[in-house]
Design an enzyme around this catalytic site. Sequence first.
Site, PDB file in Angstrom:
ATOM      1  N   ASP A  85       0.816  -1.219   0.000  1.00 36.03           N
ATOM      2  CA  ASP A  85       0.000   0.000   0.000  1.00 36.03           C
ATOM      3  C   ASP A  85       0.850   1.270   0.000  1.00 36.03           C
ATOM      4  O   ASP A  85       0.521   2.237  -0.685  1.00 36.03           O
ATOM      5  CB  ASP A  85      -0.906   0.025   1.242  1.00 36.03           C
ATOM      6  CG  ASP A  85      -2.002  -1.026   1.192  1.00 36.03           C
ATOM      7  OD1 ASP A  85      -2.477  -1.328   0.086  1.00 36.03           O
ATOM      8  OD2 ASP A  85      -2.373  -1.547   2.256  1.00 36.03           O
ATOM      9  N   HIS A 110      -7.120  -4.189  -2.467  1.00 30.58           N
ATOM     10  CA  HIS A 110      -7.449  -3.451  -1.247  1.00 30.58           C
ATOM     11  C   HIS A 110      -7.725  -2.021  -1.681  1.00 30.58           C
ATOM     12  O   HIS A 110      -6.993  -1.460  -2.501  1.00 30.58           O
ATOM     13  CB  HIS A 110      -6.280  -3.524  -0.269  1.00 30.58           C
ATOM     14  CG  HIS A 110      -6.522  -2.861   1.053  1.00 30.58           C
ATOM     15  ND1 HIS A 110      -7.765  -2.819   1.673  1.00 30.58           N
ATOM     16  CD2 HIS A 110      -5.679  -2.195   1.892  1.00 30.58           C
ATOM     17  CE1 HIS A 110      -7.666  -2.191   2.827  1.00 30.58           C
ATOM     18  NE2 HIS A 110      -6.412  -1.790   2.976  1.00 30.58           N
ATOM     19  N   GLU A 197      -8.373  -6.208  10.792  1.00 24.04           N
ATOM     20  CA  GLU A 197      -6.955  -6.491  11.033  1.00 24.04           C
ATOM     21  C   GLU A 197      -6.494  -5.935  12.373  1.00 24.04           C
ATOM     22  O   GLU A 197      -5.785  -6.611  13.136  1.00 24.04           O
ATOM     23  CB  GLU A 197      -6.114  -5.885   9.908  1.00 24.04           C
ATOM     24  CG  GLU A 197      -6.270  -6.571   8.566  1.00 24.04           C
ATOM     25  CD  GLU A 197      -5.662  -5.780   7.428  1.00 24.04           C
ATOM     26  OE1 GLU A 197      -5.571  -6.345   6.321  1.00 24.04           O
ATOM     27  OE2 GLU A 197      -5.295  -4.594   7.629  1.00 24.04           O
ATOM     28  N   GLU A 233      -3.328 -24.026  20.621  1.00 21.10           N
ATOM     29  CA  GLU A 233      -4.697 -24.539  20.537  1.00 21.10           C
ATOM     30  C   GLU A 233      -5.667 -23.560  19.866  1.00 21.10           C
ATOM     31  O   GLU A 233      -6.804 -23.929  19.533  1.00 21.10           O
ATOM     32  CB  GLU A 233      -5.218 -24.907  21.926  1.00 21.10           C
ATOM     33  CG  GLU A 233      -4.529 -26.128  22.520  1.00 21.10           C
ATOM     34  CD  GLU A 233      -5.232 -26.647  23.765  1.00 21.10           C
ATOM     35  OE1 GLU A 233      -6.471 -26.548  23.833  1.00 21.10           O
ATOM     36  OE2 GLU A 233      -4.539 -27.142  24.659  1.00 21.10           O
TER      37      GLU A 233
END
Length: 341
Positions: A85, A110, A197, A233
């Site tokens: 970007d 994007h 994000e 996990e």
Amino acid sequence: MEDLKIYLDKDIDKDLIKTKKIAVIGFGSQGYGQGLNLKDSGCHVIMGLRQGGASDIKARDYGLTTMPIAEAAKQADIIQILIPDEVQANVYKEEIEPNLRAGQTLMFSHGFNIHYGFITPPENVNVIMVAPKAPGHTVRSEYKAGRGVPSLIAVYKDYSGDSKEVALSYASAIGSGRAGIIETTFKEETETDLFGEQAVLCGGCSALIKTAFETLVEAGYSPYMAYFEVCHELKLIVDLIYQGGIEDMHYSISNNAEYGDLTRGGKLINSYVKAEMKKILADIQSGKYAREFMDEMKSGGKNFAKLRADSKGHLIETIGSKIRSSFSWNNDNKLVDRAKN
């Protein structure tokens, strides 16, 4: 709430994109995934890259045709800009804009530079988006497995009158028609993507993992046990949510775990956290975050480099590396091989 329209391969003219010459600018994660998928789908694709650079060499090793960015832009019907970007505006101004002609299509994965005005295209070109909702390495691995990742499409400027059809056909060629394609806008994609994000997928998630890890280690627990419980996990839980939502995850875990989720999760992610999320979203909506990021990169990125080094040096990275290297299966067929993609 409107009904969700999901486009699949059966709804798309898959041959339309094969009538176009596509210049993919960049061979990072998305350039790698999209470029190779287009090639394997029978599209006419050329890679616009700095000749002799690392990306140029990697792309050639995969059998892709490469040429300088300016020449690729001159030859192409579609110019898909997949460089970072922070450099798109300069590369566009210097190497792409002087070579544009009426009816060409500028494409992005994007909406950042278009939405915040860092790039202002001329009136006589099409401007569209095809945004796979996965890193480029996953775009590639899912395609090779006969599947695909969902994509968003958007039309910002429709000079030729068929921009949506072109976007759908391109999305199909990179595999997204196998999974699902959803129409949005440049504004919506950009702002929700940045928020996701920062608040959850990258910023929120990594900060939560590190903080939980530190809490256990500071309380005297083994860092190896801490890593397993708060990091390793996590994939198992996310896989359940990915396939069947939070309710499938609840169905799969123990009653004890589910009760802990329902009674303790809200104490941790509470109204204070939501208020901070709203501030993050406001900074995205106003353009404050975009200006901060671009100013940081223009000034040399010293603060960014320090933040990156601090994260890399966290104890969880050392512990995680030791644990992952001991798994017999973990070093085979890795999505990210920095020497190749």
